[in-house]
Design an enzyme around this catalytic site. Structure first.
Site, mmCIF file in Angstrom:
data_model
loop_
_atom_site.group_PDB
_atom_site.id
_atom_site.type_symbol
_atom_site.label_atom_id
_atom_site.label_comp_id
_atom_site.label_asym_id
_atom_site.label_seq_id
_atom_site.Cartn_x
_atom_site.Cartn_y
_atom_site.Cartn_z
ATOM 1 N N GLU A 345 55.090 20.427 33.926
ATOM 2 C CA GLU A 345 53.756 19.903 33.609
ATOM 3 C C GLU A 345 53.262 20.370 32.236
ATOM 4 O O GLU A 345 52.068 20.351 31.968
ATOM 5 C CB GLU A 345 52.758 20.266 34.718
ATOM 6 C CG GLU A 345 53.110 19.591 36.033
ATOM 7 C CD GLU A 345 52.494 20.255 37.256
ATOM 8 O OE1 GLU A 345 51.910 21.351 37.122
ATOM 9 O OE2 GLU A 345 52.622 19.691 38.361
ATOM 10 N N ASP A 369 54.141 27.157 41.486
ATOM 11 C CA ASP A 369 52.738 27.099 41.899
ATOM 12 C C ASP A 369 52.439 28.333 42.738
ATOM 13 O O ASP A 369 53.235 28.703 43.612
ATOM 14 C CB ASP A 369 52.473 25.875 42.772
ATOM 15 C CG ASP A 369 52.408 24.583 41.989
ATOM 16 O OD1 ASP A 369 52.610 24.617 40.766
ATOM 17 O OD2 ASP A 369 52.178 23.534 42.619
ATOM 18 N N HIS A 534 49.414 28.392 38.482
ATOM 19 C CA HIS A 534 50.825 28.641 38.189
ATOM 20 C C HIS A 534 51.094 30.107 37.910
ATOM 21 O O HIS A 534 50.199 30.864 37.501
ATOM 22 C CB HIS A 534 51.275 27.827 36.963
ATOM 23 C CG HIS A 534 51.319 26.356 37.183
ATOM 24 N ND1 HIS A 534 51.153 25.433 36.160
ATOM 25 C CD2 HIS A 534 51.512 25.622 38.317
ATOM 26 C CE1 HIS A 534 51.247 24.214 36.653
ATOM 27 N NE2 HIS A 534 51.457 24.301 37.955
#
Length: 597
Positions: A345, A369, A534
């Protein structure tokens, strides 16, 4: 990119360690009596560091010793000139005696610096150490103090164990600082789903890390795929390797969203090409020049990168999970090699945290995550199982939405225990075990363009450190970290909990080491104090190394569970509050400002 070959795949030479033998400059008997022992001290330190350190790419660490002992400013300037020509990125000053601090010190503001003042009574090396540190502090040039706890005899060429620890900790962090300087972070795409960590803060990269920022739109992947801007021979090799080694996992999509076999085969072809293209954009590929693409062959000199993916790409094209998982692993179709640091991401801050961990451990990193805290009561309510052992106080579910380095399976071994190792220590058998422990599941419904996700569960018993850089308005970057261990759950319990998030994604069950206070009062508190969605996971308890590195870059640490005796920062940090070290860290970093301002 041959199997196991140790290469520097970026532009610029690897930084060296400069060793500065400093001496009492008074002639007529004093300096002469110290020449041999001082230079021998420098040679011993250089040999020790070269023997025990490697760069993250596996190349040996080189040390450069000043041509003469440094007794005054002229010889200090000569050493600085030699170091500049030789590519020195970090300096260590050594001496067994009194010297003249301001006349002999290293004054380069960008070079991390340490001083080892020999603890001996014949000559006052420790007195010089104290005086030199005072001079560095007064001039605003923070330096690390290395001072053995036990008195040695003059002429003793051994390096005490406590001094060895500090030399290695300082040098490894200093080399990380020097390695980042002048390199690039490559953003492939932009901000993913409104995640703030994806926003590129150029002042952070430039002023704190000395790095530059490069940007490529994700349409560049389409251009290169459609125009054949990749090595076709390597693509065929990579696709064959993928079909042979990547086990297919469950397709959990409902029938109306399940892709056809033809679509799935097309997805494999696309994701393999994406992997080649992302790597080529990061570091270049001379094969492209042979194909007539000279500009593309150069790459972006990227030490780290990130891929936006969601949703501009994944709503239409196969996701980047295979690309991210394979590149961040320590092996691919070309064999065992240094992992790439590629952030899911395009979370730039997690990407840089991964880079910190890689440069300090030489090993792959897990992007994850920080998904869920499972209390013992919640686990028992949902599964009927009572957590025990390290997990008895609760667990944190680390699960990335699709990819993670295959090293994260924990199938590599150190002393018979699960580990993530530098690539030069990994065996072909361990590579196969990592591959066999991983399944590639057709992407779930919200990856509308298809693709494959990495599905594995990390083995129990790895000492790990979870870390994260966050940017705070008005404060700047801060680092948080938590040392702990990986744990495993019984298969049926794991399946119940895992399915509540997604059964096709890689899972690491993490338990932080607790102190009973503050953010580490309990496992819930760790999760509750984490500053982002994260985190990056490194093998080993490297919290002290991260703290040392952060202090060099002037990044304060807002949360850690590292014992006080392991913390190693520049000596001047004590002037900002020796009785309250966390606050002192913030004050010192604010006072000196970013390293490259």
């Amino acid at each position: 990119m041959e199997n196991g070959k140790m290469i520097n795949r970026l532009q610029g030479s690897m930084p060296k360690i400069g060793i500065r033998p400093v001496i009492d400059g008074r002639r007529g008997g004093i300096r002469e009596s110290l020449e041999d022992v001082t230079m021998e001290m420098a040679v011993t330190v250089a040999s020790f560091l070269s023997e025990h350190l490697k760069h993250a790419n596996g190349l040996p660490v080189e040390c450069v010793i000043a041509d003469t002992c440094i007794g005054g400013v002229a010889e200090a300037a000569q050493a600085a000139e030699k170091f500049a020509r030789s590519g020195v990125g970090v300096t260590i000053t050594v001496t067994p005696s009194w010297c003249y601090p301001t006349e002999t010190m290293d004054t380069d503001p960008h070079l991390p610096k340490a001083i080892w003042g020999f603890n001996g009574t014949e000559r006052p090396g420790a007195v010089y150490l104290a005086a030199a540190l005072s001079a560095h502090n007064q001039k605003g040039l923070p330096a690390f103090s290395i001072y053995g706890k036990d008195v040695q005899d003059m002429g003793d060429t051994s390096i005490p164990e406590d001094v060895q620890v500090k030399l290695l900790q300082f040098a490894k962090a200093g080399l990380a600082v020097a390695t980042m300087r002048g390199k690039s972070y490559l953003s492939m795409g932009s901000v993913s789903m409104g995640i703030a960590g994806c926003i590129v803060d150029e002042s952070f990269f430039q002023q704190y890390l000395g790095m530059r920022n490069e940007y490529v739109d994700m349409s560049e992947f389409i251009r290169r795929m459609e125009r054949g801007i990749y090595d076709a021979a390597e693509y065929e090799k990579a696709l064959a390797w993928t079909k042979e080694n990547c086990r297919i996992g469950a397709d959990v999509n409902p029938p109306h969203l399940t892709r056809t076999e033809a679509q799935k085969q097309g997805d494999w072809e696309t994701v393999v090409k994406m992997t080649l293209i992302a790597r080529d954009m990061m570091i270049g590929n001379p094969k492209l020049a042979e194909l007539g693409f000279g500009e593309e062959a150069l790459g972006r000199n990227a030490l780290a990168a990130g891929f936006q993916g969601q949703r501009a790409w994944t709503d239409h094209f196969p996701n980047g999970d295979f690309m991210e998982a394979i590149l961040t692993s320590s092996f691919d179709w070309n064999g065992i090699r240094e992992p790439f640091m590629l952030a899911t991401e395009n979370d730039t801050l997690n990407g840089i945290t991964m880079l910190f961990g890689h440069l300090l451990t030489d090993a792959a990193q897990i992007f994850a995550d920080v998904r869920t805290y499972w209390s013992p009561d919640a686990v028992k309510r949902v599964t009927g199982y009572e957590l025990t052992g390290r997990a008895e106080s609760g667990i944190i579910h680390l699960i990335n939405s699709g990819p993670a380095a295959l090293d994260g399976t924990g199938r590599q071994k150190k002393n018979g225990q699960p580990a993530m190792k530098p690539f030069w220590e990994i065996t072909e058998d361990e590579v196969q075990q990592c591959l066999e422990a991983t399944k590639w599941c057709p992407a779930v419904d919200f990856f509308r363009g298809g693709g494959y996700s990495t599905d594995f569960t990390t083995c129990e018993g790895m000492p790990v450190t979870m870390a994260r850089i966050n940017l705070i308005k008005g404060l700047g970057p801060v680092l948080q970290l938590a040392e702990g261990y990986t744990v495993e759950l019984p298969d049926d319990v794991h399946d119940i909990l895992d399915a509540r998030s997604n059964p096709t994604w890689p899972t690491t069950w993490f338990v932080p080491n607790l102190t009973g206070e503050g953010a580490f009062k309990d496992v819930y508190a760790v999760m509750n104090h984490w500053g982002s969605n994260h985190g990056a996971l490194s093998y080993g308890h490297i919290g002290s190394d991260l703290i040392t590195l952060a202090s060099m870059l002037r990044i304060p640490v807002c949360m850690h569970n590292v014992a006080e005796e392991r913390i190693f920062r520049p000596s001047t940090w004590t002037a900002f509050g020796v009785m309250e070290t966390a606050g002192a860290d913030f004050r010192a970093c604010a006072n000196f400002g970013p390293l490259y301002r």
